[in-house]
Design a protein around this motif. Structure first.
Motif, PDB file in Angstrom:
ATOM      1  N   UNK A  85      23.450  50.848  64.496  1.00  0.00           N
ATOM      2  CA  UNK A  85      23.694  51.579  63.241  1.00  0.00           C
ATOM      3  C   UNK A  85      24.980  51.124  62.579  1.00  0.00           C
ATOM      4  N   UNK A  86      25.325  51.783  61.492  1.00  0.00           N
ATOM      5  CA  UNK A  86      26.587  51.495  60.816  1.00  0.00           C
ATOM      6  C   UNK A  86      27.340  52.821  60.714  1.00  0.00           C
ATOM      7  N   UNK A 170      34.729  54.785  55.428  1.00  0.00           N
ATOM      8  CA  UNK A 170      35.348  53.466  55.611  1.00  0.00           C
ATOM      9  C   UNK A 170      34.653  52.732  56.754  1.00  0.00           C
ATOM     10  N   UNK A 171      34.842  51.425  56.780  1.00  0.00           N
ATOM     11  CA  UNK A 171      34.288  50.606  57.863  1.00  0.00           C
ATOM     12  C   UNK A 171      35.406  50.359  58.873  1.00  0.00           C
ATOM     13  N   UNK A 172      35.195  50.808  60.104  1.00  0.00           N
ATOM     14  CA  UNK A 172      36.268  50.682  61.108  1.00  0.00           C
ATOM     15  C   UNK A 172      36.614  49.214  61.391  1.00  0.00           C
ATOM     16  N   UNK A 173      35.664  48.307  61.142  1.00  0.00           N
ATOM     17  CA  UNK A 173      35.903  46.883  61.410  1.00  0.00           C
ATOM     18  C   UNK A 173      36.936  46.330  60.416  1.00  0.00           C
ATOM     19  N   UNK A 174      36.691  46.559  59.144  1.00  0.00           N
ATOM     20  CA  UNK A 174      37.594  46.027  58.115  1.00  0.00           C
ATOM     21  C   UNK A 174      38.869  46.858  57.991  1.00  0.00           C
ATOM     22  N   UNK A 256      40.857  42.283  65.926  1.00  0.00           N
ATOM     23  CA  UNK A 256      40.049  43.471  66.244  1.00  0.00           C
ATOM     24  C   UNK A 256      38.837  43.659  65.340  1.00  0.00           C
ATOM     25  N   UNK A 257      38.535  42.660  64.512  1.00  0.00           N
ATOM     26  CA  UNK A 257      37.421  42.842  63.573  1.00  0.00           C
ATOM     27  C   UNK A 257      36.089  42.509  64.251  1.00  0.00           C
ATOM     28  N   UNK A 258      35.590  43.448  65.015  1.00  0.00           N
ATOM     29  CA  UNK A 258      34.384  43.220  65.814  1.00  0.00           C
ATOM     30  C   UNK A 258      33.390  44.337  65.519  1.00  0.00           C
TER      31      UNK A 258
END
Ligand code: 13P
Ligand code: SF4
Length: 304
Positions: A85-86, A170-174, A256-258
């Motif tokens: 999921x996202x 928000x996107x935790x990756x970015x 950490x962008x995973x």
């Protein structure tokens, strides 16, 4: 089973089932190797519409497969791992959106594709990171509820004179990329071009030479005269770019962008998906029809 054997089996089943594999740029390298098409959210939507296949295996996250099922109901759309999921898409629900619409009755809802079918059905038009500014500026309304990404919304608001109500998603990756990361990288690589995804925080985007979707980042590397780049998006892109352009240098904006959800899609999962036709995406017809309208409106203004 070894990777080569899995790949062989996947290729055989693709022909038998008249299937295509559509992959987002953030999936594992070996998954991208079996993909028929690799792209960003917008190009994947377009590929789903134009494909002549009966079956689409979506190497990506749930909202992407769901969008394909919404716009191409005659095709069978499979997501190899049902819980890929996202987290950002889950930060807005149809119910919370209805409450916001009541609070701002004059506003149009512009909905990032990273959202559920039910949320799309409650929205006026969709957008992706590649077309968000165009979408916002193309609609009549002067007031917009922009869901769910506050960072993309804030970036859009710099390029329009419309009143934008941001949503706290928000996107935790970015969002992991910090101002300090950039200050440090810029110090060590002063000539590197910083290409950033608009899901990054505003204080990070202010360092960017270009703010682009994932396809935009890949295309910019290809056409730019620069030989050094700081890449502000999911780290698989950095690996892909290093492989494709061995003469250029790439630095991830953060280690950490995973996106662990994208990485849930493995070769084994794709093979299982094609063998057992799992896991089929179903969208209730009343929701699908409304959600399709918002996606079609976006595709209409993003034809080229
Ligand atoms: P794009 O594919 O539009 O660049 O968006 C990135 C993303 O986060 C997809 O989940
Ligand atoms: Fe969602 Fe961010 Fe992963 Fe994209 S990168 S799927 S927005 S969590």
């Amino acid at each position: 089973m070894e990777n080569e054997l899995i790949i062989e089996e996947i290729k055989k089943l693709k022909v038998e089932r008249n299937a295509v594999i559509l992959s987002h740029f953030y999936t594992r390298g070996e998954v991208q190797e079996v993909a028929d098409f690799i792209g960003d959210s917008l190009s994947l939507c377009k590929a789903a519409v134009s494909s002549k296949a009966d079956v689409i295996v979506f190497a990506g996250v749930h909202f992407m497969a769901e969008s394909a099922a919404i716009i191409s109901p005659q095709k069978t759309v499979l997501l190899p791992v049902p819980d890929a999921g996202c987290p950002m898409a889950d930060m807005v629900t149809a119910e919370s959106l209805r409450a916001a619409k009541e609070k701002h009755p004059e506003a149009a809802v512009v909905c990032y594709v990273n959202s559920s079918a039910a949320v799309k059905a409650e929205s006026d038009i969709c957008c992706t990171s590649a077309n968000a500014i165009n979408v916002v500026n193309s609609i009549e309304e002067r007031e917009i509820i922009f869901i769910p990404d506050k960072n993309l919304g804030a970036f859009v608001s710099l390029h329009t004179d419309k009143k934008i109500h941001l949503w706290p998603g928000f996107c935790h990756v970015h969002d992991n990329i910090s101002e300090e990361n950039l200050e440090e990288l810029k110090k060590f690589h002063p000539d590197a071009e910083f290409l950033a995804h608009p899901e990054c925080r505003p204080e990070v985007l202010k360092f960017a030479d270009r703010v682009l979707s994932t396809s935009g980042i890949v295309n910019e590397v290809e056409s730019s005269g620069s030989t050094e780049f700081i890449i502000g998006t999911e780290r698989e892109i950095v690996r892909n770019l290093k492989r494709k352009y061995p003469g250029k240098k790439f630095y991830p904006a953060s280690e950490k962008t995973f996106c662990y959800n994208m990485k849930k899609i493995t070769l084994e999962a794709i093979l299982n998906s094609l063998q057992n036709m799992e896991y089929e995406i179903h969208v209730p017809e009343n929701i699908r029809v409304k959600a399709k309208r918002t996606l079609d409106r976006m595709l209409e203004i993003s034809r080229s």
